[in-house]
Design a protein around this motif. Structure first.
Motif: not given
Length: 190
Positions: A112-125
């Motif tokens: 879960r923590t890795e998915v959250l980090a990746l989705l946060q990166e996507r959101h920022t981009l």
């Protein structure tokens, strides 16, 4: 092609071992053709390519004896698992809707923590992309298509929509929705 590779590797990983027709059946039963550009021929081509690159390997059949020709079953090699997670990470950050869709289909195979980090990166981009698109010059009588207000507006709204959806996903996952693995599949086998 990376979306097809991710679909094929993910299908085999979910099953543990699978033959080509089972992979094809999985992907078609998921109706992946409606949210990706996967075609039946590309699935079999990907299997051949993944085998030649030693990302999948033939294994003894686990299925009961059935009449007819035997089928080669495959499992994902350690190198294939690394490729799967690399493709999955890229898909979950992707602004391309088809790649992202495949990432969402397999996101539960990561912590879960890795998915959250990746989705946060996507959101920022996506937010940065929307901001850039809004800064593009437009013209009422554009001399080239990139300055057409309707074209720029279309992309601004599309990217903003993707950012809003990603934010909702983040909120759902942070609130505990969906099941996720504690570790990567490769770590579970060590």
């Amino acid at each position: 092609m990376s979306s097809v590779r991710l679909l094929v590797l993910g299908s085999i990983l979910r099953s543990g071992a699978s033959h080509g027709y089972k992979v094809y059946s999985d992907i078609t039963s998921w109706r992946a053709d409606t949210w990706t550009n996967v075609k039946p021929g590309s699935i079999y081509h990907a299997l051949e390519k993944l085998e030649s690159q030693r990302l999948i390997q033939p294994v003894p059949s686990q299925s009961e004896e059935k009449p007819g020709p035997s089928r080669t079953e495959y499992s994902v090699s350690e190198k294939g698992k690394e490729e799967f997670y690399s493709l999955l990470e890229a898909a979950l950050k992707s602004s391309d809707i088809q790649s992202f869709s495949v990432g969402v289909a397999f996101m539960e195979m990561m912590p879960r923590t890795e998915v959250l980090a990746l989705l946060q990166e996507r959101h920022t981009l996506l937010l940065h992309s929307a901001q850039f698109l809004k800064s593009l010059p437009t013209s009422e009588f554009p001399s080239d298509p990139s300055k057409h207000p309707e074209l720029v507006g279309l992309w601004v709204r599309y990217v903003e929509s993707q950012a809003e959806h990603t934010l909702r996903m983040l909120q759902h996952i942070e609130s505990g929705q969906y099941g996720f693995r504690e570790h990567h599949v490769k770590e579970e086998n060590e």
